[in-house]
Design a protein around this motif. Sequence first.
Motif, short mmCIF file in Angstrom:
data_model
loop_
_atom_site.label_atom_id
_atom_site.label_comp_id
_atom_site.label_asym_id
_atom_site.label_seq_id
_atom_site.Cartn_x
_atom_site.Cartn_y
_atom_site.Cartn_z
N LYS A 1 7.74 11.30 -3.95
CA LYS A 1 8.21 10.14 -3.19
C LYS A 1 7.05 9.20 -2.91
CE LYS A 1 12.08 10.01 -0.04
NZ LYS A 1 12.60 10.35 1.28
N MET A 2 7.32 7.89 -3.09
CA MET A 2 6.30 6.90 -2.73
C MET A 2 6.59 6.41 -1.33
SD MET A 2 5.40 4.63 -6.03
CE MET A 2 6.93 3.75 -6.11
N ILE A 3 5.60 6.52 -0.45
CA ILE A 3 5.80 6.10 0.93
C ILE A 3 4.88 4.93 1.25
CG2 ILE A 3 5.68 6.83 3.34
CD1 ILE A 3 6.20 9.74 2.11
N LEU B 1 0.86 -1.18 0.00
CA LEU B 1 0.00 0.00 0.00
C LEU B 1 0.90 1.23 0.00
CD1 LEU B 1 -2.52 -1.21 2.74
CD2 LEU B 1 -2.56 -1.67 0.28
N HIS B 2 0.76 2.07 -1.00
CA HIS B 2 1.64 3.23 -1.15
C HIS B 2 0.86 4.52 -1.23
CE1 HIS B 2 5.50 1.22 -3.00
NE2 HIS B 2 5.16 0.69 -1.84
N LYS B 3 1.56 5.60 -0.89
CA LYS B 3 1.02 6.94 -1.11
C LYS B 3 2.16 7.79 -1.66
CE LYS B 3 -1.63 10.58 1.11
NZ LYS B 3 -1.92 11.22 2.40
N TRP C 1 -2.69 7.92 -3.45
CA TRP C 1 -2.78 6.56 -2.93
C TRP C 1 -2.76 5.57 -4.10
CZ3 TRP C 1 -2.90 5.78 2.30
CH2 TRP C 1 -3.29 6.84 3.11
N HIS C 2 -2.07 4.46 -3.91
CA HIS C 2 -2.12 3.39 -4.91
C HIS C 2 -1.64 2.08 -4.30
CE1 HIS C 2 1.98 5.08 -5.16
NE2 HIS C 2 2.37 3.86 -5.49
N ILE C 3 -1.95 1.01 -5.01
CA ILE C 3 -1.43 -0.31 -4.62
C ILE C 3 -0.28 -0.63 -5.56
CG2 ILE C 3 -1.95 -2.78 -4.48
CD1 ILE C 3 -4.88 -1.93 -3.84
N MET C 4 0.88 -0.95 -4.97
CA MET C 4 2.06 -1.26 -5.76
C MET C 4 2.18 -2.78 -5.88
SD MET C 4 4.43 1.23 -6.55
CE MET C 4 4.06 0.93 -8.26
N MET C 5 2.15 -3.25 -7.12
CA MET C 5 2.25 -4.69 -7.38
C MET C 5 3.70 -4.98 -7.78
SD MET C 5 -1.34 -4.98 -9.45
CE MET C 5 -1.56 -6.74 -9.21
CU LIG Z 1 4.23 2.88 -5.26
#
Ligand SMILES: [Cu+2]
Length: 155
Positions: free
Chosen positions: A87-89, A76-78, A109-113
């Motif tokens: 920056k992705m946290i 789970l990223h933001k 917000w996003h889901i990183m696969m």
């Molecule tokens: Cu990400």
Amino acid sequence: MNKMISSLMIVLSLSIITQACSMSHDTDNITVYNPWIRLAPPNAPALGAFMEIHNNSNHDIKLLSANASGYKRLELHKTEYKNGMMKMIKQDFMPILAHNKLVLKPGSWHIMMINPELVPSEEEDVIIELVFSNDLSKTLHAKVSKDNMMNHHEY
Ligand SMILES: [Cu+2]
């Protein structure tokens, strides 16, 4: 004796029905709109998944994790802007407040696969399982498409 067994069966099946109803009711409290995955080159180390998660219930819900087969893991990223840098946290959870929604979109917000075995091609459907607080989960089909916001309006 037979009567006892049959009444026992009725009680048992009633409790199963009640349980099934409350379960589906809870799941109905979460609606996911327009899940999609951004098309990436065949050697991409990670893919971004986006969607709108609506919480129709009276209490806050947390998205705790996400799963998909064929990936090392989902995070789970933001994305945040700090000192002019993007920056992705990594997040422990995503909050979806009562009677509210959380929009997962590029730059937010996003889901990183992470580490796909095989990067999916355009129009492909990828199955993602979302795990929420309160033992809720939801399985959805995300379509792989180009980063064209015109295609991603709610429908
Ligand atoms: Cu990400």
